[in-house]
Design an enzyme around this catalytic site. Structure first.
Site, PDB file in Angstrom:
ATOM      1  N   VAL A 148     -24.004 -14.948  15.496  1.00 40.20           N
ATOM      2  CA  VAL A 148     -22.645 -14.404  15.468  1.00 40.20           C
ATOM      3  C   VAL A 148     -22.414 -13.451  16.639  1.00 40.20           C
ATOM      4  O   VAL A 148     -21.344 -13.443  17.244  1.00 40.20           O
ATOM      5  CB  VAL A 148     -22.341 -13.706  14.106  1.00 40.20           C
ATOM      6  CG1 VAL A 148     -20.982 -13.026  14.140  1.00 40.20           C
ATOM      7  CG2 VAL A 148     -22.388 -14.723  12.971  1.00 40.20           C
ATOM      8  N   CYS A 172     -28.496 -16.037  11.486  1.00 33.80           N
ATOM      9  CA  CYS A 172     -27.049 -16.094  11.744  1.00 33.80           C
ATOM     10  C   CYS A 172     -26.531 -14.825  12.405  1.00 33.80           C
ATOM     11  O   CYS A 172     -25.539 -14.846  13.096  1.00 33.80           O
ATOM     12  CB  CYS A 172     -26.262 -16.449  10.486  1.00 33.80           C
ATOM     13  SG  CYS A 172     -26.692 -15.565   9.018  1.00 33.80           S
TER      14      CYS A 172
END
Lengths: 524, 480
Positions: A169, A165
């Protein structure tokens, strides 16, 4: 070094001359330690035992259940993992493929540990080891180095790249990064690096499985479409932790005489022989076969809700027919075999017909012990559907069905299955709920049996509902993954686990002499 | 593989497999302990090289998994997407006593399970509401820690503001821990960050939060056990020994510890620290702030246990010192019996280790007690001070590998041919496939405890059963 490749048997240690050694199972129940625990309590600032007992009782109530189900922000003990786990899992089935997760490094340590604990097998994967500077400047430099190092050191034939992640991001663009890495010569131009964006804040491990599989197929089948089909069928099992299923499927297909490609065959990756030599890559689906899978007659999927994007891609881009089956239990296996026969024009092999008879015979022999039993179960959508179907045909009553990584289509399908069976009338599908919700359900509306993964053992402890371990992960029982749950053989295996758990529980309940052992029967 | 030169040549050979740049980076982390050297000659606590298969974890793992996670009566929230909490759920075997889900929460997984909208709009509101829900469902919890996962630090959430607000609202501690996985180079920074949150968010309010035991008067023998995570129950035999020599343990931080024990810490006279790497920061702070001294000890194996007990007792008066001698004498016959039984079965066996925290050095003498030699060791996330301390523990000629890669570890093992490898779960089955006996040295391979005299018995038994296991003799097929 002791040469462990010679066949000398070491002398047993023996127990003579020494009082037994006590490890954690016994040591902490001795008076010495019980006194120590009691003394320690004064410093703990603990609540009184009465208060603890009161709250413990309250957590079993309808009032608690209502408050528990009113949760909107908090998740407790979810039955789902995140995307990259599934991506690594599927990648491991391809020939000499190194799974690579681009982002922070801790994730890979977790994925490797998790898979290793389930299979008791090595799981090799690498990371970009991104830190603060990459958070600011992006992960390109890490990826270039990482690809070059992994390629040089571990000599894979393919690197299957997914993201964590962190990389998602900050918006790292894998496609562009791979191109740059190749242009700058970090890895050869023709070296396959399929990739998938696998953000952990979207979907679950099954989503990551889908994304990576699609990525691999897209990369390897590029420009491979031929004029004619290759006469083969492709099979995909989805995020199925039972490597025994792959072997069972191959056996079935061989009996039929069907030419096939398994996408992806990670059965040896999670169950490699011990020969005294460590072999890093054990994926059995060759890159050539995968490339040619675009030319197959069609592709069979056993986990519809794990593979929506891959199926969409195969239908639209390959123009290939896809078939969805869940050959778990008798009827579903019947349907699968009949379809195989119809599609390929080959008869159902006699051996399988006999196996069917044996499986049905087994079910009939033990059916009395499961008839009308209420069951709580949880897991991934397709896994749960397979179980519901099988339970219904045995006359068990699936009651609480929890699927954390749910979706609307799955719920509709599950409800239909329940509605259409007299044994499904009391079943409720709890989409998006977790195992703490399930705890409330099991306290307020008790069931006879729980089916789930190892995390279910906490529910077993709290509610005293016996647990049948079917699912992923199973950390606290050994070798379950080696068995098949698919087909008629798989039905017997699952049935064996279920029935004998029920019988074990009956023995446990009736084991106190002169009290409950009236029913401690020798013959059941 | 006898001479120093041979070993240096082996290191060079292993490095040759890397691309040039990676080889240069890795070369600084591999060396041989030389005679008279005050350290191990390796660089450490540097970024892992991408793509080489490091065994390291992240700051979150260090903060949630190691330091805060074992505080049993608080809720430790994995704040962000679902995975981090899922993979670390019940993974470390930090034993504790309590009614899980009611007054203790160690083997549960609490997460805010971030979705795309939380990334886009921020997760603070969700966090605020989530703490309300915790309070409703777990009224007996003694507070909450919020362990941030990667995205939280990248999207600009203000978890500190939420923590302050909710702590005030409920009169319970809410501790924001900025342990996003991309911070630092390993678990190690996570330990440091977690220690700092104790300094900044807990100790300043210790007097307010503390519930003193009935009739409690501070005493001259009050000590804290710091940095024992009670894996397989390790902290308990340690506590037993300290109590047996007459000390009063007022806190275990954090194995089987409670929040109240954490706020008891400033009342102690001495901090006894087992895992220096993960908890030295808070010990240094307490020394500076409260004048509490700290002392490292090693409770692995009878030699070090006796040495440590004497070292600890020397900090106190003669009563304690006399009792320490009594305790050592009391256990000696049993230890002799254990060694007598197992040493002949293990004598001369060679071990390669690679673990975290303190074990790459602290376990060396326990192996020696059994006649076993550690021929290679290294840390996942050690610093220079760890390697300095290691130099005192290891023999000259020991191969030292810092943040070893999968490739290096396998190659070293192939060449050095140890009888046992003692490392982690990710390594275990690689080496077992190579027919090498293996014990996990993070989780004690589901056994334990290994600390204290009671623990050494289990340790000895386990090393024997790993090495003298009859299934190794089956690996080679008779026709092969």
């Amino acid at each position: 070094m002791t040469d462990n490749l010679d066949n000398t048997i070491p002398t047993p240690c023996g127990a003579e001359g020494l009082d037994p050694i006590k490890d954690h199972f016994d040591l902490f129940h001795t008076d010495t330690y019980q006194d120590l625990f009691e003394y320690k309590r004064q410093f703990e600032g603990a609540h009184s035992p009465e208060k603890v007992a009161e709250i413990a009782e309250w957590t079993k109530s309808w009032d608690y259940r209502e408050k528990n189900f009113a949760r909107e922000a908090l998740t407790i003990n979810p039955a789902k993992a995140c995307q990259p786990l599934g991506a690594l899992f599927v990648a491991a089935g391809f020939e000499e493929t190194l799974p690579y997760s681009h982002g922070s490094q801790g994730c890979v340590a977790y994925f490797r540990s998790h898979l290793t604990r389930n299979y008791k097998e090595p799981f090799q994967a690498v990371s970009s080891s991104m830190t603060e500077d990459a958070a600011v400047f992006g992960g390109l430099s890490n990826l270039k180095q990482g690809l070059e190092n992994a390629y040089t050191l571990y000599k894979p034939k393919m690197i299957a790249l997914c993201t964590t992640c962190m990389a998602e991001v900050i918006g790292d663009d894998l496609g562009a990064f791979i191109t740059t890495s190749k242009n700058e010569g970090h890895i050869p131009e023709d070296f396959p690096v399929p990739y998938a964006h696998t953000p952990s804040f979207v979907g679950s491990h099954i989503t990551g499985y889908d994304n990576m599989l699609k990525g691999i197929l897209t990369t390897l089948t590029k420009n491979e479409k031929a004029e004619t089909t290759n006469g083969k069928f492709n099979f995909n099992l989805g995020f199925d932790p039972y490597i025994g299923n792959i072997r069972e499927l191959k056996r079935i297909l061989n009996l039929f005489g069907i030419d096939y490609t398994i996408l992806s065959d990670n059965s040896d990756a999670f169950d490699s022989p011990n020969t005294g030599e460590f072999k890093m890559y054990n994926g059995l689906t060759t890159l050539a076969e995968t490339a040619d899978s675009i030319n197959a007659e069609g592709t069979f999927f056993f986990q519809k809700y794990t593979t929506p994007k891959t199926q969409d891609y195969i239908t639209k881009e390959w123009g290939q027919k896809t078939y969805n089956f869940r050959p778990f239990g008798i009827k579903a296996t019947d349907e699968f075999l009949m379809a195989l026969s119809a599609i390929t024009g080959k008869p159902i092999p006699l051996e399988l017909q006999q196996e069917r008879g044996r499986a049905v015979d087994a079910l009939t022999d033990s059916q009395a012990w499961i008839h009308g039993k209420k069951i709580a179960l949880y897991g991934d959508p397709d896994h749960v559907l397979g179980l519901i179907q099988f339970l219904l045909e045995m006359g068990a009553e699936p009651t609480h069905i929890v699927v954390t990584n749910t979706n609307d289509d799955f719920e509709a399908e599950a409800r239909e299955l329940l509605t259409n069976s007299p044994y499904g009338q009391n079943g409720t599908v709890w989409g998006g709920k977790d195992l703490w919700h399930l705890r409330s359900l099991m306290f307020t509306e008790p069931v006879d049996l729980l089916i789930g993964n190892s995390y279910g053992k906490y529910l077993w402890r709290d509610t005293h509902t016996p647990l049948v371990r079917i699912g992923y992960p199973i950390f606290d029982r050994h070798h379950m993954h080696r068995y098949a749950t698919l087909g008629y053989q798989g039905a017997i295996n699952q049935f064996n686990w279920i029935i004998n758990t029920i019988l074990d529980e009956l023995d446990r309940k009736t084991i106190i002499p002169a009290k409950t052992d009236i029913s401690f029967d020798l013959i059941r | 593989m006898a001479t120093l030169e041979d070993k240096k040549a082996l290191i060079q050979e292993v490095l040759d497999a890397y691309p040039e740049k990676a080889a240069k980076l890795r070369s600084k982390h591999l060396d041989v302990k030389e005679e008279g050297a005050s350290d191990c000659g390796v660089k450490s606590n540097k970024k892992s090289v991408p793509g080489v298969m490091t065994t390291r974890g992240c700051a979150y793992a260090g903060a949630k998994g190691v330091v805060w996670g074992p505080v049993k009566d608080m809720i430790h929230l994995s704040h962000g997407p679902v995975g981090c909490g899922y993979y670390s759920w019940s993974g470390r075997r930090n034993y504790y006593i309590g009614t899980t889900g009611v007054d203790t929460f160690g083997t549960m997984q609490f997460t805010s399970d971030f979705q795309e909208r939380d990334i886009v709009f921020g997760g603070d509101k969700k966090l605020d509401k989530l703490i309300d829900e915790l309070e409703i469902l777990f009224p007996l919890s003694q507070g909450t820690t919020i362990e941030s996962e990667c995205p939280v630090g990248l999207i600009g959430d203000d978890i500190e503001a939420v923590a302050r607000k909710k702590a005030k609202e409920y009169g319970k501690p809410v501790v924001p821990v900025r342990c996003e996985g991309f911070r630092g180079v390993s678990q190690s920074l996570g330990h440091h960050i977690a220690n700092d949150t104790v300094r900044d968010w807990v100790l300043p309010k210790a007097d307010e939060y503390r519930k003193l035991p009935e009739g409690y008067e501070p005493g001259p023998y009050d000590v804290n056990i710091i940095g024992d995570y009670n894996i397989g129950g390790d902290a308990w035999p340690s506590r037993l020994l300290l109590e047996e020599i007459g000390l009063r343990v007022i806190c275990q931080f954090s194995g089987d510890g409670t929040f109240n024990e954490v706020v008891m810490t400033p009342l102690a006279k001495l901090n006894l620290i087992h895992c220096y790497r993960s908890m030295n920061y808070i010990c240094r702070f307490m020394e500076e702030k409260y004048g509490i001294g700290w002392l490292e000890y090693n409770f692995f194996g009878p030699t070090q246990i006796a040495k440590s007990l004497r070292k600890i007792a020397a900090q106190f008066d003669e009563t304690i010192q006399a009792k320490a001698e009594e305790v050592i004498a009391k256990y000696q016959p049993r230890m002799d019996a254990i060694v007598e039984k197992y040493r002949p079965r293990l004598e001369g066996k060679k071990v390669m280790m690679m673990v975290g925290g303190l074990r790459p050095r602290h376990v060396v003498p326990a192996f020696k007690d059994l006649g076993m030699d550690v021929i290679g060791t290294g840390y996942e996330f050690g610093h220079g001070d760890d390697y300095k301390r290691t130099a005192e523990y290891v023999d000259d000629g020991t191969i030292i590998y810092d943040d070893v890669s999968g490739y290096e570890f396998e190659e070293f093992a192939k060449q050095l041919k140890p009888d046992l490898i003692a490392s982690g779960i990710k390594e275990k089955y690689v080496f077992q496939k190579m027919a090498l006996p293996f014990r996990q040295m993070h989780s004690w391979d589901y056994s334990g405890p290994y600390h204290g005299y009671d623990g050494f018995e289990v340790f000895a038994r386990d090393m024997d059963l790993a090495i003298n296991n009859p299934t190794w003799s089956l690996i080679k097929a008779p026709w092969a």
